[in-house]
Write a protein that holds these residues in place. Structure first.
Motif, PDB file in Angstrom:
ATOM      1  N   PHE A 122       0.814  -1.220   0.000  1.00 27.43           N
ATOM      2  CA  PHE A 122       0.000   0.000   0.000  1.00 27.43           C
ATOM      3  C   PHE A 122       0.847   1.269   0.000  1.00 27.43           C
ATOM      4  N   VAL A 123       2.168   1.115  -0.137  1.00 23.54           N
ATOM      5  CA  VAL A 123       3.065   2.267  -0.221  1.00 23.54           C
ATOM      6  C   VAL A 123       3.317   2.585  -1.690  1.00 23.54           C
ATOM      7  N   LYS A 124       3.207   3.850  -2.041  1.00 21.00           N
ATOM      8  CA  LYS A 124       3.454   4.258  -3.424  1.00 21.00           C
ATOM      9  C   LYS A 124       4.900   4.002  -3.814  1.00 21.00           C
ATOM     10  N   THR A 125       5.139   3.748  -5.080  1.00 20.71           N
ATOM     11  CA  THR A 125       6.510   3.669  -5.572  1.00 20.71           C
ATOM     12  C   THR A 125       7.206   4.999  -5.280  1.00 20.71           C
ATOM     13  N   GLY A 126       8.368   4.929  -4.670  1.00 20.04           N
ATOM     14  CA  GLY A 126       9.075   6.145  -4.258  1.00 20.04           C
ATOM     15  C   GLY A 126       8.658   6.637  -2.886  1.00 20.04           C
ATOM     16  N   GLY A 127       7.665   5.963  -2.279  1.00 22.70           N
ATOM     17  CA  GLY A 127       7.217   6.340  -0.946  1.00 22.70           C
ATOM     18  C   GLY A 127       8.188   5.873   0.129  1.00 22.70           C
ATOM     19  N   PHE A 128       7.977   6.368   1.345  1.00 25.41           N
ATOM     20  CA  PHE A 128       8.919   6.113   2.435  1.00 25.41           C
ATOM     21  C   PHE A 128       8.262   5.408   3.615  1.00 25.41           C
ATOM     22  N   ILE A 129       9.045   4.539   4.251  1.00 25.72           N
ATOM     23  CA  ILE A 129       8.660   3.891   5.500  1.00 25.72           C
ATOM     24  C   ILE A 129       9.715   4.232   6.546  1.00 25.72           C
ATOM     25  N   LEU A 130       9.264   4.654   7.712  1.00 20.60           N
ATOM     26  CA  LEU A 130      10.144   4.884   8.854  1.00 20.60           C
ATOM     27  C   LEU A 130       9.797   3.855   9.918  1.00 20.60           C
TER      28      LEU A 130
ATOM     29  N   MET B 263      15.014   3.451  11.186  1.00 13.23           N
ATOM     30  CA  MET B 263      15.246   2.872   9.868  1.00 13.23           C
ATOM     31  C   MET B 263      14.423   3.651   8.838  1.00 13.23           C
ATOM     32  N   LEU B 264      15.118   4.133   7.819  1.00 12.32           N
ATOM     33  CA  LEU B 264      14.461   4.883   6.742  1.00 12.32           C
ATOM     34  C   LEU B 264      14.530   4.035   5.478  1.00 12.32           C
ATOM     35  N   LEU B 265      13.355   3.737   4.916  1.00 10.30           N
ATOM     36  CA  LEU B 265      13.271   2.894   3.721  1.00 10.30           C
ATOM     37  C   LEU B 265      12.531   3.624   2.617  1.00 10.30           C
ATOM     38  N   ARG B 266      12.945   3.406   1.387  1.00 12.95           N
ATOM     39  CA  ARG B 266      12.268   3.962   0.225  1.00 12.95           C
ATOM     40  C   ARG B 266      11.880   2.836  -0.700  1.00 12.95           C
ATOM     41  N   LYS B 267      10.618   2.801  -1.093  1.00 10.20           N
ATOM     42  CA  LYS B 267      10.133   1.745  -1.976  1.00 10.20           C
ATOM     43  C   LYS B 267      10.589   2.000  -3.403  1.00 10.20           C
ATOM     44  N   LEU B 268      11.178   0.992  -4.006  1.00  8.50           N
ATOM     45  CA  LEU B 268      11.704   1.116  -5.365  1.00  8.50           C
ATOM     46  C   LEU B 268      10.641   0.737  -6.392  1.00  8.50           C
TER      47      LEU B 268
END
Length: 213
Positions: A151-159, A207-212
């Motif tokens: 449910f995270v957009k491409t290029g979106g971020f998860i902390l 933790m900082l993540l970016r969806k590819l």
């Protein structure tokens, strides 16, 4: 060394934008009315969350782990016009405190509070998120991650918060489930080709993540 750390923390706070009055009050109330007030994000982390949100300018934010609402208010400050923040808390005793301060904030119409398991609620929201903040039960971090990632957009971020877990991640064979949950999560996302990640040595680890693509 401890005194030096305290002096550095004081210096950092003195050179960070001041905490607004509503959050000062919420911090105070959290310490008076909850058993584990250290779960509160607090001033410095709150400003970091606010800044990240303002950089992303998210239209939709998801937070797992509302507690008393401090971090939700900080994240909401970066919402794009018309944006919504969904925050989920499993402990219904925390809900009245958080709702009171949401209602008193200028983002009262932008924050939607949900009570229950994030694993059940997230798929029912029918939303796509630009920014996700995970700060719930450490034993379920991998489950949270796998639930929200679609449910995270491409290029979106998860902390994900508390990923150093008071340094317990260095234990060779962690016995308690919370530590093991964090260790397993850190290893899991570090090997996941769906994201790129960096572990920031900030506070208790972020933790900082970016969806590819």
């Amino acid at each position: 060394m401890i005194q030096k750390d305290r002096d550095l923390e004081r210096y950092i706070l003195e050179h960070t934008k001041p905490e607004d009055s509503l959050l000062v009050e919420l911090d105070h109330v959290t310490h008076l009315r909850t058993v584990q007030p250290r779960m509160l994000s607090g001033h410095l982390q709150g400003v970091v969350l606010e800044m990240i949100s303002k950089m992303v300018k998210p239209y939709r934010i998801l937070e797992i782990g509302t507690f008393t609402g401090y971090s939700a208010i900080c994240l909401a400050k970066g919402l794009a016009t018309g944006g919504i923040l969904h925050t989920i808390e499993v402990d219904d005793e925390m809900v009245p405190i958080a709702q009171e301060y949401f209602d008193r904030s200028e983002w009262r119409n932008c924050i939607k509070q949900h009570v229950g398991s994030a694993l059940h609620i997230v798929p029912m929201l029918g939303e796509e998120f630009d920014l996700v903040f995970i700060d719930g039960d450490k034993r379920e971090y991998i489950e949270y991650y796998n639930t929200v990632l679609p449910f995270v957009k491409t290029g979106g971020f998860i902390l994900a918060d508390n990923v150093l877990w008071d340094g317990k991640v260095l234990e060779k064979d962690p016995k308690d489930a919370q530590t093991k949950g964090i260790v397993d999560f850190n290893q899991y996302v570090n090997c996941d080709s769906a994201v790129e990640n960096v572990l920031l040595p900030f506070r208790d680890g972020l933790m900082l993540l970016r969806k590819l693509d």
